[in-house]
Structure formats: structure tokens, C-alpha cells
Design an enzyme around this catalytic site. Structure first.
Site, PDB file in Angstrom:
ATOM      1  N   ARG A 216       0.855  -1.184   0.000  1.00  0.00           N
ATOM      2  CA  ARG A 216       0.000   0.000   0.000  1.00  0.00           C
ATOM      3  C   ARG A 216       0.892   1.236   0.000  1.00  0.00           C
ATOM      4  O   ARG A 216       1.901   1.288   0.711  1.00  0.00           O
ATOM      5  CB  ARG A 216      -0.893   0.021   1.249  1.00  0.00           C
ATOM      6  CG  ARG A 216      -2.107  -0.888   1.155  1.00  0.00           C
ATOM      7  CD  ARG A 216      -3.074  -0.419   0.073  1.00  0.00           C
ATOM      8  NE  ARG A 216      -4.235  -1.272  -0.076  1.00  0.00           N
ATOM      9  CZ  ARG A 216      -4.310  -2.305  -0.937  1.00  0.00           C
ATOM     10  NH1 ARG A 216      -3.285  -2.611  -1.702  1.00  0.00           N
ATOM     11  NH2 ARG A 216      -5.424  -3.010  -1.021  1.00  0.00           N
TER      12      ARG A 216
ATOM     13  N   HIS B  12      -1.282   0.139  -9.842  1.00  0.00           N
ATOM     14  CA  HIS B  12      -1.908  -0.831  -8.937  1.00  0.00           C
ATOM     15  C   HIS B  12      -2.338  -2.096  -9.698  1.00  0.00           C
ATOM     16  O   HIS B  12      -3.519  -2.446  -9.745  1.00  0.00           O
ATOM     17  CB  HIS B  12      -3.099  -0.209  -8.202  1.00  0.00           C
ATOM     18  CG  HIS B  12      -3.441  -0.912  -6.926  1.00  0.00           C
ATOM     19  ND1 HIS B  12      -3.946  -0.276  -5.829  1.00  0.00           N
ATOM     20  CD2 HIS B  12      -3.360  -2.225  -6.565  1.00  0.00           C
ATOM     21  CE1 HIS B  12      -4.171  -1.149  -4.859  1.00  0.00           C
ATOM     22  NE2 HIS B  12      -3.824  -2.349  -5.285  1.00  0.00           N
TER      23      HIS B  12
ATOM     24  N   GLU C 131      -4.601   7.326  -5.091  1.00  0.00           N
ATOM     25  CA  GLU C 131      -4.652   6.618  -6.378  1.00  0.00           C
ATOM     26  C   GLU C 131      -5.814   7.139  -7.200  1.00  0.00           C
ATOM     27  O   GLU C 131      -6.939   7.184  -6.682  1.00  0.00           O
ATOM     28  CB  GLU C 131      -4.766   5.114  -6.141  1.00  0.00           C
ATOM     29  CG  GLU C 131      -3.502   4.576  -5.489  1.00  0.00           C
ATOM     30  CD  GLU C 131      -3.445   3.048  -5.371  1.00  0.00           C
ATOM     31  OE1 GLU C 131      -4.403   2.369  -5.785  1.00  0.00           O
ATOM     32  OE2 GLU C 131      -2.432   2.539  -4.884  1.00  0.00           O
TER      33      GLU C 131
HETATM   34  N1  NAD Z   1      -0.636  -4.394  -5.310  1.00  0.00           N
HETATM   35  C1  NAD Z   1      -1.636  -5.218  -5.272  1.00  0.00           C
HETATM   36  O1  NAD Z   1      -2.436  -5.290  -6.188  1.00  0.00           O
HETATM   37  C2  NAD Z   1      -1.803  -6.097  -4.091  1.00  0.00           C
HETATM   38  C3  NAD Z   1      -2.320  -7.399  -4.229  1.00  0.00           C
HETATM   39  C4  NAD Z   1      -2.466  -8.198  -3.107  1.00  0.00           C
HETATM   40  C5  NAD Z   1      -2.128  -7.702  -1.865  1.00  0.00           C
HETATM   41  N2  NAD Z   1      -1.687  -6.428  -1.764  1.00  0.00           N
HETATM   42  C6  NAD Z   1      -1.304  -5.866  -0.472  1.00  0.00           C
HETATM   43  O2  NAD Z   1      -0.170  -6.580  -0.014  1.00  0.00           O
HETATM   44  C7  NAD Z   1      -0.156  -6.584   1.396  1.00  0.00           C
HETATM   45  C8  NAD Z   1       0.045  -7.996   1.902  1.00  0.00           C
HETATM   46  O3  NAD Z   1      -1.029  -8.811   1.501  1.00  0.00           O
HETATM   47  P1  NAD Z   1      -1.100 -10.306   2.053  1.00  0.00           P
HETATM   48  O4  NAD Z   1      -2.206 -10.962   1.336  1.00  0.00           O
HETATM   49  O5  NAD Z   1       0.230 -10.927   2.032  1.00  0.00           O
HETATM   50  O6  NAD Z   1      -1.539 -10.027   3.556  1.00  0.00           O
HETATM   51  P2  NAD Z   1      -1.241 -10.929   4.793  1.00  0.00           P
HETATM   52  O7  NAD Z   1      -2.147 -10.498   5.852  1.00  0.00           O
HETATM   53  O8  NAD Z   1      -1.222 -12.371   4.425  1.00  0.00           O
HETATM   54  O9  NAD Z   1       0.255 -10.538   5.227  1.00  0.00           O
HETATM   55  C9  NAD Z   1       0.587  -9.326   5.820  1.00  0.00           C
HETATM   56  C10 NAD Z   1       1.730  -9.594   6.771  1.00  0.00           C
HETATM   57  O10 NAD Z   1       2.195  -8.348   7.267  1.00  0.00           O
HETATM   58  C11 NAD Z   1       2.570  -8.560   8.592  1.00  0.00           C
HETATM   59  N3  NAD Z   1       2.667  -7.309   9.308  1.00  0.00           N
HETATM   60  C12 NAD Z   1       1.695  -6.618   9.942  1.00  0.00           C
HETATM   61  N4  NAD Z   1       2.212  -5.528  10.527  1.00  0.00           N
HETATM   62  C13 NAD Z   1       3.521  -5.526  10.228  1.00  0.00           C
HETATM   63  C14 NAD Z   1       4.592  -4.659  10.558  1.00  0.00           C
HETATM   64  N5  NAD Z   1       4.397  -3.559  11.293  1.00  0.00           N
HETATM   65  N6  NAD Z   1       5.815  -4.948  10.098  1.00  0.00           N
HETATM   66  C15 NAD Z   1       6.012  -6.050   9.350  1.00  0.00           C
HETATM   67  N7  NAD Z   1       5.049  -6.929   9.017  1.00  0.00           N
HETATM   68  C16 NAD Z   1       3.820  -6.654   9.460  1.00  0.00           C
HETATM   69  C17 NAD Z   1       1.521  -9.492   9.126  1.00  0.00           C
HETATM   70  O11 NAD Z   1       1.992 -10.160  10.264  1.00  0.00           O
HETATM   71  C18 NAD Z   1       1.324 -10.429   7.964  1.00  0.00           C
HETATM   72  O12 NAD Z   1       2.155 -11.562   8.082  1.00  0.00           O
HETATM   73  C19 NAD Z   1      -1.456  -5.924   1.820  1.00  0.00           C
HETATM   74  O13 NAD Z   1      -1.201  -4.561   2.050  1.00  0.00           O
HETATM   75  C20 NAD Z   1      -2.332  -6.056   0.610  1.00  0.00           C
HETATM   76  O14 NAD Z   1      -3.324  -5.085   0.592  1.00  0.00           O
HETATM   77  C21 NAD Z   1      -1.513  -5.617  -2.839  1.00  0.00           C
HETATM   78  O1  3PG Z   2      -5.428  -5.604  -1.735  1.00  0.00           O
HETATM   79  C1  3PG Z   2      -5.532  -6.144  -2.816  1.00  0.00           C
HETATM   80  O2  3PG Z   2      -6.139  -7.216  -2.983  1.00  0.00           O
HETATM   81  C2  3PG Z   2      -4.852  -5.542  -3.969  1.00  0.00           C
HETATM   82  O3  3PG Z   2      -4.360  -4.294  -3.675  1.00  0.00           O
HETATM   83  C3  3PG Z   2      -5.665  -5.564  -5.218  1.00  0.00           C
HETATM   84  O4  3PG Z   2      -6.492  -4.464  -5.312  1.00  0.00           O
HETATM   85  P1  3PG Z   2      -7.474  -4.389  -6.562  1.00  0.00           P
HETATM   86  O5  3PG Z   2      -8.526  -5.392  -6.330  1.00  0.00           O
HETATM   87  O6  3PG Z   2      -7.996  -2.996  -6.579  1.00  0.00           O
HETATM   88  O7  3PG Z   2      -6.655  -4.699  -7.756  1.00  0.00           O
END
Ligand code: NAD
Ligand code: 3PG
Length: 609
Positions: free
Chosen positions: A297, A345, A326
Site C-alpha cells: 500500500r 496498482h 490513487e
Molecule cells: N498491489 C496489489 O495489487 C496487491 C495485491 C495483493 C495484496 N496487496 C497488499 O499486499 C499486502 C500484503 O497482503 P497479504 O495478502 O500478504 O496479507 P497478509 O495479511 O497475508 O500478510 C501481511 C503480513 O504483514 C505482517 N505485518 C503486519 N504488521 C507488520 C509490521 N508492522 N511490520 C512487518 N510486518 C507486518 C503481518 O503479520 C502479515 O504476516 C497488503 O497490504 C495487501 O493489501 C496488494
Molecule cells: O489488496 C488487494 O487485494 C490488492 O491491492 C488488489 O487491489 P485491486 O482489487 O484494486 O486490484
């Protein structure tokens, strides 16, 4: 006390201000029968899931005659849409303005969004209580106001697994593209240039990658980076070390991670604790020439500080998929920076991930609307599915006891202090009472307010109304086969409309058990009774004497009120007795008056279940 010898009394005490977040909405309920809201009923279906624990969810099933309406506010994969269309009216309205969303939402039972729609408090307020489920087709729920959802009794579900690999692959793509200047070189060639010396990159092999957040995405990135020959460390205060070790990754402290890394890849959620976690101070600690990838994020980086760190040469390059705002401003210094690679994104945007996410969220939303448990609920407590199955009849009992207890309150002192006692042969930590507490709260609050309580909002609503609910365990000898022997609900510091409901210790007291799967009222005040908690109940205190059951029974019969159950509890023969009569129908005022006029009847009360 009741059946069963007491081995030890009293255990854990909890209050309504319990750790779980809970709240409410209209037409949402947990009971299997909802006489006040006949268009909705709720059932409990344990659903195994990817996780060992399935959440307890405040769930709703729309009535057969009314198809729910689902607003899909951002593009969703076809497979998910067709699942939704098989169950609900689906309104796909993309790019709604905040005002348009607030207008439409009052006509919708569920809303599905991705990260582009802000589901803020105004949305919940505008729904007028109709919105029951928000489905986030993806992982991050930072665009949904969870507190507002909880306060409005709206369940929030997400699709936490289907885009994990896509996000991890995008992280690796950005890592490699950044290291080899792919985007910049591509733009240069397309501009007619051939700058082979300018775009010399750096190698990944042997470099240290710090994965910040070792969750689903972070661990997949780590696995892939290992395959590229990188040395991977990770910082995650909540991840189990053995899970990281299994992938060949050491969990380290925050400072160690950022000071030793050649590459830093961010994979934590945006929370108050992670907001701007990379800032001037932390950039200053990093190795000169560090490279940063962010597919988590935007808000976890102080973007202005990143520009300063790039300009100061601390950060050699950054590759960013996500931004604080965004889309970011067109003239954003960060986006325009020569050494920054950006994507809009796209982490979750693969064909495969979007189909998967669409199916995952459609199933979760449909399940919640049908009254099933959602395995991906974000704002409801988690309780193992098998526990739910065995608690089901006690859930009904709990609500009905709450409903009875509060209807017995008289005078104007106000209900403030509720004590719930669970008697069980189970060890205290082997009985999860959150669902039962929520249902007792529902039973107590709904008859005296226009508030609809569900598992999502029960504790919140209790706290808001100043109810103090304490829970106590009584540990019984015997087989722990059944989770509970009895539940007792007491309301303290109040008068009663039915004086006999006040126990020797001074509280309104009702107690119940489950017999053959059916909840029974087994005690009122100090009187033992036994009446199944179906239909409604008349409680009568009279002088114990022959013919009383017949007299009351015949009045009810003459008035065509069907009696389902009758039981008499007495202190001693020919002394005071309490008669509990289960009736299918609501007796008229005249019928109740006729019962009250029987000379031996000292007091009576009609209670709706
Ligand atoms: N760019 C995209 O399109 C996209 C897609 C999927 C997920 N994401 C983002 O990626 C991130 C991770 O997603 P995920 O599915 O792996 O989530 P998840 O919950 O499986 O993993 C997140 C991890 O972060 C850890 N965490 C929490 N606070 C923390 C801190 N202060 N320092 C270090 N680690 C910490 C948690 O313990 C957890 O293990 C989220 O922000 C999600 O929104 C983005
Ligand atoms: O948190 C998520 O799952 C990702 O950031 C994906 O976001 P989106 O569904 O807007 O692509």
C-alpha cells in the site's frame, strides 16, 4: 443450584467490551426464527475453509420472495458475476461518484468493490440499514471503514487468497525490471535512442532482499527471490519463525532488515502502525544505494521522504505499484522521478487472479446473504466451525433467555448489569462463549429498542447502551460431551413485573437447558419449571392446589389458544407454585384477564419469545 454436582464455581469473567469488534443493522439477525422480522431468517452452517477456524458471522438469508440486490461497483470477473446472477439481482455500476454510491446503496443488500471505491461511514449511513454485506474483491480492506461497518451491523468479507500469487509475481517483476532498467530503457528505445551504457543494471544474485511482512504475498515473494539466488531476510513481528525458516528465511528486527538489505520489498498491510513506516528517519538508516519495491500500500511509505532519499542518493531506485492517493497526481515528483518505475496498482491484475478473486468474493457474499458462515469475514469473531455446530441449539436458548429476562423487568430502574452463568463440564478454555453472549445481548436489547442486533454489532451495541455483561463459568462434574449443561441469565438491580422471577439473591433470574436439541426454560427466580422455549410463555404464580392446571388450560382452550407445554414448579405442596405455560398463539387481553381473575392466581405475566 441446578442439576449436576458443582466441582468448582466461577471462572473467567468477561464484559461486553470484549476484544472483538461487533455492531448492528436492521433486518440482520442470528436466530433461526425471527418473529419480529419475518422476511429474514438466519441459519448456521459450519463451512470448512482454508483456515482451521471459520468465523462466526452475523448472517442473513433473504426471504424466498425477495431476491437480494448486489451492487458491483468495480469490474469483477465473469465467473463471479454469473455466480451472483444465479442468486441475486446484480447491478454493475462502475465509476460511481461518492454521491451516486450513497444514493444507490439504500437499494442494495450487498456491495462488492475492489480497492478503487471508498466505502466510508457515509455509505453505511446512507444504506438505511439495508446493506448487510460488503465484499472486498481482494485483500486490502483499508478502503472500507470497518468501524462504521461494524456499528451498522454490516458484515465485511474479503477475498484474501486468490490474488496472492499475482501480487507476488508482480513484486518479482518490478524487482527484476527495476534492477535492469527495463521500463526506462523501453521508453528510451521507443524515443529513438540506443543508450546501452546508460542502462547498465545491477544483478540480483547474492544480494540481500528484506521482505517486510511475511504473510501470504511476502512469503511467496521470498520463495521466488530464493529461486533467483538472493539472500532473503524478513521482518514481521507476527509471523511464526518456523514458517519463515521452512522457506530458508530468517526473521530479523526492523532495523536489521532495513540496514542490511540491498533490496527492500514491502508486503505488510496499511495500518496505523505501518503508516509511513519508511520515512526520513528510516531511509537515513538504509544502505546507500538500496532499492525499494512496494506492491503493498502506498501509505506505508512517506512519499515525500522517498523523493528526498532518491535525490540524496540513499535510495538508488524504487518500483511502485501503489500510492497514497490513487491515481497519483500527474505532476507527482515521485512518479516522474527518473529512477522510479511505476505501475497503476496492477498487483492483482492477472486474468487468473481476477477470475479467482471474483469467484472467491461472489461465494463469500452469496454465502453471507444465504445465512451461511463466511470463512473470510473481516469484522466478526472467529470460532472453529465444529464449535459452532455443537453450540447451535444453545445459541437459540441464549437469545430466548435474554428475551425472557428483559421482559420480566418492571419499574423504571433501567437494565444495566447482566450476569450470565454457563454451567459446563468443559474446561473454561474449551468453551467459546462469544456467540452466546452476542445472542443474549440480542435477546435483551431487541425487545426494548428499535435496534437490531447481530453477531457483528452485539458487543458494540451493549457497550453503547451502557450494559455491563459479565460472564461466569460453573464447572460441573460429568461427561463433557455436551458443551453446556445450562445457561443462566440474571439482571441485577431491577424490579420485576413478575415478583417470583427475582431469585433469593435479588436478581431477575432465568435459566435454561437444551433437551433433545430443543431449548427449555428450566428455572424462573427460585422456581424450577420445564417448558420448551417455542411460541410464547405465560408465567403464573398461584397457591398450589388441585385443578389449577385444568382451570387455566380450559380458559386458554375456550379462547382457542393452543397450549404446547405446561409445567409447575413449587416450593412445597400447597404452597406457592409457578406454572409455566407454553402457548402457540398470543392470548387476547380478555383471556389474560380471565386467567388473572382466578382467585388462586397471585400474579401472572405473558412473555413473547
Ligand atoms: N498491489 C496489489 O495489487 C496487491 C495485491 C495483493 C495484496 N496487496 C497488499 O499486499 C499486502 C500484503 O497482503 P497479504 O495478502 O500478504 O496479507 P497478509 O495479511 O497475508 O500478510 C501481511 C503480513 O504483514 C505482517 N505485518 C503486519 N504488521 C507488520 C509490521 N508492522 N511490520 C512487518 N510486518 C507486518 C503481518 O503479520 C502479515 O504476516 C497488503 O497490504 C495487501 O493489501 C496488494
Ligand atoms: O489488496 C488487494 O487485494 C490488492 O491491492 C488488489 O487491489 P485491486 O482489487 O484494486 O486490484
Amino acid at each position: 443450584m441446578a442439576t449436576g454436582s458443582l466441582r468448582a464455581a466461577a471462572a473467567a469473567t468477561a464484559t461486553a467490551a470484549a476484544p472483538t469488534q461487533l455492531s448492528l443493522s436492521s433486518k440482520l439477525s442470528l436466530s433461526s426464527k425471527l418473529p419480529l422480522h419475518p422476511s429474514f431468517s438466519v441459519s448456521f452452517h459450519p463451512r470448512g475453509g482454508r483456515h482451521h477456524a471459520a468465523p462466526l458471522v452475523a448472517v442473513v438469508r433473504a426471504s424466498v420472495d425477495a431476491k437480494p440486490t448486489v451492487l458491483v461497483a468495480e469490474k469483477l470477473g465473469e465467473a463471479g458475476l454469473s455466480l451472483l446472477k444465479g442468486f441475486a439481482n446484480v447491478d454493475c455500476s462502475y465509476n460511481l461518484s461518492p454521491e451516486e454510491l450513497c444514493t444507490k446503496i439504500s437499494l442494495c443488500d450487498a456491495l462488492i468493490v475492489r480497492s478503487g471505491t471508498k466505502v466510508n461511514r457515509e455509505v453505511f449511513e446512507s444504506s438505511g440499514g439495508r446493506l448487510k454485506v460488503v465484499g472486498r474483491a481482494g485483500v486490502g480492506i483499508d478502503n472500507v471503514d470497518l468501524s462504521a461497518a461494524t456499528e451498522h451491523g454490516c458484515l465485511v468479507v474479503n477475498a484474501p487468497t486468490a490474488n496472492t500469487v499475482a501480487a507476488a509475481e508482480h513484486g518479482i517483476a518490478l524487482l527484476a525490471a527495476m534492477a535492469r532498467n527495463v521500463a526506462q530503457a523501453d521508453a528510451s528505445v521507443k524515443a529513438g535512442k540506443w543508450q546501452r551504457n546508460k542502462y547498465v543494471g545491477v544483478s540480483l544474485v547474492g544480494k540481500t532482499l528484506a521482505v517486510m511482512g511475511f504473510g501470504k504475498v511476502g512469503s511467496e515473494v521470498a520463495r521466488r527471490a530464493k529461486g533467483l539466488g538472493m539472500h532473503v531476510i524478513s521482518h514481521d513481528p507476527y509471523a511464526p519463525a518456523d514458517r519463515a525458516r521452512a522457506v530458508g528465511v530468517d526473521l530479523v528486527g526492523f532495523d536489521e532488515a532495513i540496514t542490511t538489505a540491498d533490496f527492500i520489498s514491502l508486503h505488510m498491510p496499511l495500518t496505523p502502525a505501518t503508516s509511513k513506516i519508511l520515512n526520513d528517519e528510516t531511509f537515513a538508516k538504509m544502505k546507500k544505494g538500496v532499492r525499494i519495491v512496494n506492491v503493498a500500500r502506498g501509505g506505508v511509505i512517506d512519499e515525500e521522504a522517498l523523493v528526498r532519499a532518491l535525490d540524496a542518493g540513499i535510495v538508488a531506485q524504487a518500483a511502485l505499484d501503489v500510492f497514497t492517493e490513487e491515481p497519483p497526481a500527474k505532476d507527482s515528483k515521485l512518479v516522474q522521478h527518473e529512477r522510479v518505475t511505476v505501475t497503476p496498482h496492477l498487483g492483482a491484475s492477472t486474468m487468473e487472479a481476477q477470475e479467482g478473486v471474483a469467484i472467491e468474493i461472489a461465494e463469500a457474499v452469496i454465502g453471507a446473504l444465504k445465512g451461511e458462515l463466511a470463512a473470510t469475514a473481516v469484522n466478526a469473531p472467529m470460532v472453529p466451525a465444529e464449535v459452532l455446530t455443537e453450540l447451535k441449539p444453545f445459541v437459540v436458548l441464549a437469545e430466548k433467555l435474554g428475551r425472557l429476562a428483559v421482559q420480566l423487568v418492571g419499574g423504571g430502574s433501567g437494565v444495566k448489569t447482566i450476569k450470565v452463568t454457563y454451567a459446563s463440564a468443559r474446561a473454561p478454555d474449551d468453551l467459546d462463549t462469544r456467540l452466546l453472549r452476542a445472542m443474549i445481548t440480542k435477546g435483551i436489547i431487541e425487545p426494548i429498542s428499535n435496534v437490531f442486533v447481530n453477531l457483528v454489532n452485539a458487543d458494540f451495541t451493549a457497550k453503547q447502551r451502557g450494559l455491563r455483561i459479565t460472564e461466569e463459568r460453573v464447572i460441573l462434574d460429568g461427561s463433557p460431551e455436551s458443551p453446556l449443561e445450562f445457561i443462566q441469565v440474571q439482571i441485577a438491580n431491577v424490579e420485576s413485573r413478575f415478583a417470583s422471577a427475582i431469585s433469593d439473591s435479588g436478581e431477575i433470574t432465568v435459566e435454561g437447558r437444551v433437551k433433545d436439541g430443543i431449548p427449555h426454560l428450566t428455572k424462573v427466580g427460585s422456581f424450577e419449571v420445564d417448558v420448551s422455549l417455542e411460541g410464547n410463555i405465560i408465567l403464573c404464580r398461584q397457591v398450589d392446589q388441585p385443578g389449577m392446571i385444568g382451570r387455566v388450560g380450559s380458559i386458554l382452550g375456550e379462547e382457542n389458544v393452543n397450549v404446547s407445554f405446561m409445567s409447575v414448579g413449587r416450593i412445597a405442596p400447597r404452597k406457592q407454585a409457578v406454572m409455566a405455560i407454553g402457548v402457540d398463539d398470543q392470548p387476547s387481553k380478555e383471556t389474560l384477564k380471565r386467567i388473572g381473575d382466578i382467585p388462586a392466581v397471585e400474579e401472572f405475566v405473558f412473555l413473547k419469545l
